[in-house]
Design an enzyme around this catalytic site. Structure first.
Site, PDB file in Angstrom:
ATOM      1  N   HIS B 271       0.674  -1.671   0.099  1.00 41.19           N
ATOM      2  CA  HIS B 271      -0.050   0.190  -0.209  1.00 41.19           C
ATOM      3  C   HIS B 271       0.766   1.080   0.283  1.00 41.19           C
ATOM      4  O   HIS B 271       1.811   1.201   0.590  1.00 41.19           O
ATOM      5  CB  HIS B 271      -1.446   0.058   1.447  1.00 41.19           C
ATOM      6  CG  HIS B 271      -1.661  -1.212   1.653  1.00 41.19           C
ATOM      7  ND1 HIS B 271      -2.300  -1.748   2.219  1.00 41.19           N
ATOM      8  CD2 HIS B 271      -2.672  -1.579   0.141  1.00 41.19           C
ATOM      9  CE1 HIS B 271      -3.092  -2.697   2.469  1.00 41.19           C
ATOM     10  NE2 HIS B 271      -3.768  -3.161   0.664  1.00 41.19           N
ATOM     11  N   LYS B 291      -1.035   0.080  23.171  1.00 42.95           N
ATOM     12  CA  LYS B 291      -1.254  -0.780  24.435  1.00 42.95           C
ATOM     13  C   LYS B 291      -1.620  -0.165  25.864  1.00 42.95           C
ATOM     14  O   LYS B 291      -1.556  -0.115  26.478  1.00 42.95           O
ATOM     15  CB  LYS B 291      -0.143  -2.123  24.350  1.00 42.95           C
ATOM     16  CG  LYS B 291      -0.521  -3.209  25.256  1.00 42.95           C
ATOM     17  CD  LYS B 291       0.402  -4.371  25.343  1.00 42.95           C
ATOM     18  CE  LYS B 291      -0.787  -5.400  25.905  1.00 42.95           C
ATOM     19  NZ  LYS B 291       0.739  -6.402  25.486  1.00 42.95           N
TER      20      LYS B 291
END
Lengths: 427, 472
Positions: B271, B291
């Site tokens: 991409h 996280k």
């Protein structure tokens, strides 16, 4: 297909050609000379009053810190330096903590030396809804250490190549201090117009020198949007724009072959050899899926045994898939690894025909039957999408008929589950 | 924030691409929609009607040459699904954004110049239009609406239970990986509520966060599943939104591209936005930031499925007010005739019998030869099969080719005053004369038959297109 870096030489050719359109009093001709190191003995340099500056032009910065800028008053000296530098393998550090990248320098740039006192920094970067303009009166090699002195303003995005608005000019004028601030703001405004006009996505002039009311662009880093190439043929023509590969990229023959195949095909075919003597060879499909397969090998702790990253996607024909697989398997045969596994993996395709592509893979496997047998290669397959049942049974039968071990899974099995099995087979 | 798609949503489809149009309508049928999801088609080259199937009924969808016309005739169609080419995507999408009745524009085109996309982003913000894409397969709202080719074949849609809504909002960058994720979500949870693939360009029309926040505001979404990618900083915006409380529903995310560390130089993955290089754009850094911000991040893609299942059972299905979404089943759209034939599921008596041509198989035949075999061969070859059942050998076929090719020039030589249109008329008449029986009975032997072996002259017989030789 994205933002691509161009050489300093190319960028400066464009800037010197277009800045006069927008910047009063800027009417210099660009005097830089691009030098192909292979041909250096055939160049003879014009006389520059203040001497020469030579540097490699290979899309990396920090050339001063890497000891790769050479100043001399003597043209022969300059050419000798280029000859010497291009004969050595050099290691370039691109930033703090960089492990460096090595290679041979091939392209150099020679420019007239400019004696100067002050150095400015001007850069423009394309963001989602605006362009960001960076200005500093403390430019030069240490601009990053003086980043707090850099003034940042946001210029709302517009398709038109607009000069800076009065508001922004006033704001900059208030924040800058040097005597040259009017000239600097004029320059930034014109540069922004060129930036928009030519589909730049990043442009950095560091240092910019202003001596006696004259601008000198000493160093320049630039990226263009190569998807705009088709509309910019005329606009980019003054520089014969190309998009060279980053320094240190050493393509293997296999990679070049795949690149050629990719250029000819409507589908997407990519290959990067990571470790020619690796154990884990990948024939993976899908732009997103193939990255995940490679990631997972690393996450399982087998990064150093991963041989290649690659992908075929966009519904390639049977012949294209066969040619692609053939090249990968040829490289696999050369690997000196004792144990080898082949991963034929992919997600659940939207419209790539699994039967069609696997037919190509099978032809290539048959071609390399003796290698696969000799190296006792274990094959793991996971794939979904149109006609996947037919494709999976074709490959299972073909490989079993060759007397080779194979495990085949469909969409009911988690995509990367075969990698755990494959790495187990290796240890 | 508004919902983009409902079971009543109708779209204007840009460019007359029969396959994705049929796939959208088959999906409508599958999930029991009352009316087709495409109200109108825009084809810049023609107007009229597009014939397609809704279930087993053949329906006509109106075709207009401009978006403005289509929107004026169908003010309720508030989505444009654009299959415009890379070069026409900008102008047509801009026209759609400027059209008041169109609220959502999905662009599939790949390789659009970045400044064009940025201008669409500017225009869509000013006009309050939602963009999906460019460079994406699109998205799907199970039970309601499917953009173009999203989620592949009917079989894979059924396998991933995409015919009815679940309670998980899915946002991915990659269109190719979207179906895989829908599949994983279907295995681990009650299914997908809405799935959007934003596309892999540097500046997607709507970002990961834009779509997550839209789904966050949607009562139907109970948790998020997101697949990010190396390159860019979009995932940090998600981390920020988690920290400042704009995202409260549980969010499972994985950023792909951890392998990039193995590459010494900058690598462009599949991409445009997926580029290794900058440290803070690495997959590892982004996974860690997410996280730390409170997202559920697996250790590896390998564990993503299990983690989705765990978060779903702990935070969604364990809730007292949780109700499993209703499953009213689906109705299979009828098979395409060609597919059914391949699978040996149908047969059909012929209506016209011809000893020469036959269209009962996968490919029509002339004299038992597939018509595609004639494509790259001289015309004499076809003539030989159609009129003479392939009785003639190569030299004769070559001989016929010469007069056939040189007809018009020959006529011009003989009748220099002839005009283009009367030449065409004359050629037409000759062609009708080529019917056996209504031709001169003997060849005009004034034309020397040099180059033709003697033996071939014995093959004159009724039905031979004497006219060819006669006028030669």
């Amino acid at each position: 297909m994205a933002q691509k870096a161009i050489r300093e030489f190319t960028a400066k050719q464009l800037l010197y050609h277009y800045l006069p359109l927008y910047l009063n009093g800027f009417n210099q001709k660009y005097q830089g000379i691009a030098i192909d190191a292979d041909d250096v003995h055939r160049y003879s340099l014009p006389g520059f009053q203040n001497g020469y500056v030579a540097k490699p032009d290979e899309l990396f910065g920090k050339r001063g810190k890497n000891n790769l800028i050479y100043l001399s008053d003597n043209a022969d000296d300059i050419l000798r330096w280029i000859r010497d530098k291009s004969a050595q393998t050099v290691t370039v550090l691109r930033g703090r903590g960089d492990r460096g990248i090595s290679g041979k320098l091939k392209t150099f740039l020679v420019e007239p030396k400019v004696a100067h006192t002050g150095e400015y920094y001007v850069a423009i970067s394309a963001k989602r809804t605006h362009n960001e303009l960076y200005l500093s009166e403390s430019g030069g090699v240490d601009v990053e250490d003086n980043w707090d002195k850099v003034i940042t303003v946001q210029i709302p995005f517009s398709l038109e190549a607009k000069p800076l608005s009065e508001d922004i000019r006033k704001e900059l004028w208030g924040r800058l201090q040097s005597d040259n601030r009017d000239l600097l703001i004029d320059f930034a405004s014109a540069l922004h117009q060129v930036f928009s006009f030519l589909d730049f996505t990043y442009l950095e002039i560091n240092p910019l020198v202003i001596e006696d009311g004259q601008y000198h662009l000493l160093d320049c880093v630039a990226r263009l949007d190569d998807t705009a190439e088709y509309m910019n043929e005329t606009k980019w023509a003054p520089a014969q724009v190309d998009f060279p590969k980053p320094f240190g990229t050493s393509d293997s023959e296999a990679e070049r072959k795949i690149e050629k195949l990719d250029a000819k095909s409507g589908a997407s075919l990519k290959l990067k050899i990571l470790n020619p003597n690796g154990s884990i060879w990948m024939l993976t499909s899908g732009g997103g899926g193939s990255v995940i397969f490679a990631d997972t090998v690393g996450d399982l702790g087998f990064a150093d045994r991963l041989a290649n990253y690659g992908e075929y996607s966009g519904n390639p024909t049977t012949d294209e898939t066969e040619a692609y697989a053939d090249i990968v398997l040829t490289e696999m045969a050369k690997s000196s690894a004792k144990k080898k596994v082949l991963i034929i993996g992919g997600g659940i395709a939207n419209f790539t025909d699994v039967k069609k592509t696997f037919t190509g893979v099978i032809s290539a496997l048959k071609k390399h039957e003796s290698m696969l047998k000799k190296d006792k290669v274990k094959i793991f397959v996971r794939r979904g999408g149109p006609n996947y049942e037919a494709g999976l049974s074709l490959i299972r039968n073909a490989v079993t008929a060759m007397g080779l071990p194979i495990e085949v899974y469909g969409p009911e099995t988690y995509m990367t589950a075969i990698l755990a099995k494959a790495t187990q087979a290796l240890s | 924030m508004k919902q983009l798609f409902s079971t009543d949503t109708q779209a204007i489809f840009y460019n007359e691409h029969p396959l994705p149009i049929q796939r959208m309508l088959d999906y409508d049928w599958l999930c029991n929609r009352e009316k087709p999801s495409i109200a109108a088609i825009v084809n810049p080259n023609r107007s009229g009607m597009h014939k397609t199937f809704f279930g087993s009924a053949e329906i006509l969808i109106p075709v207009y040459t401009t978006i403005t016309e289509a929107a004026a005739a169908h003010p309720d169609a508030d989505v444009m699904v654009s299959f415009a080419s890379m070069r026409s995507a900008y102008a047509t999408s801009l026209e759609a954004i400027m059209t008041k009745s169109i609220r959502t524009v999905a662009i599939t085109a790949e390789g659009m110049p970045e400044n064009q996309t940025r201008d669409l982003i500017r225009a869509s913000a000013e006009n309050d239009t939602w963009l999906i894409g460019p460079a994406t397969v699109g998205g799907i709202k199970p039970g309601a609406f499917r953009i173009g080719n999203t989620a592949g074949s009917i079989e894979s849609i059924i396998e991933a239970r995409l015919y009815r809504p679940g309670s998980v909002g899915v946002v991915t960058i990659s269109g190719g990986m979207s179906l895989e994720i829908y599949h994983i979500v279907a295995q681990q949870t009650d299914g997908v509520y809405e799935g959007i693939a934003i596309g892999g360009d540097t500046w997607p029309g709507s970002t990961l966060l834009d779509n997550i926040l839209r789904l966050e505001a949607d009562q139907g979404v109970k948790m998020h599943v997101v697949l990010g990618e190396i390159g860019g900083t979009a995932e940090y915006e998600i981390a920020k939104a988690l920290k400042d409380g704009r995202i409260k529903k549980p969010l499972v995310i994985w950023v792909t591209g951890t392998v990039a560390r193995q590459f010494a130089t900058e690598v462009q993955f599949g991409h445009a936005g997926a580029k290794s290089g900058a440290d803070d754009e690495s997959a590892q850094a982004k996974n860690k930031a997410l996280k730390d911000a409170g997202a559920y991040v697996p250790a590896s893609f390998n564990d993503l499925g299990k983690l989705i299942g765990k978060v779903f059972s702990e935070h969604v299905s364990a809730k007292r007010n949780y109700r499993e979404p209703a499953d009213n089943g689906y109705r299979l759209p009828p098979l395409e005739f060609a597919d059914a034939l391949k699978q040996n599921k149908v047969r059909r008596p012929t209506s016209i019998v011809s000893s020469v041509s036959d269209d009962r198989g996968e490919e029509p035949t002339y004299n038992k030869k597939e018509i595609s075999t004639f494509l790259n061969k001289p015309f004499g070859h076809l003539l030989n099969q159609l009129w003479f059942q392939g009785r003639f050998q190569k030299p004769a076929r070559i001989f016929w080719n010469t007069p056939l090719k040189s007809w018009p020039t020959t006529v011009l030589r003989l009748q220099p005053h002839i005009t283009q249109s009367s030449l065409h008329a004359q050629v037409k008449i000759w062609l009708t004369r080529l019917q056996p029986g209504c031709l001169p009975s003997a060849p005009d032997m004034a034309v020397p038959l040099t180059g033709l072996p003697d033996g071939h002259l014995n093959q004159w017989q009724p039905g031979f297109p004497h006219a060819i030789l006669y006028y030669r």
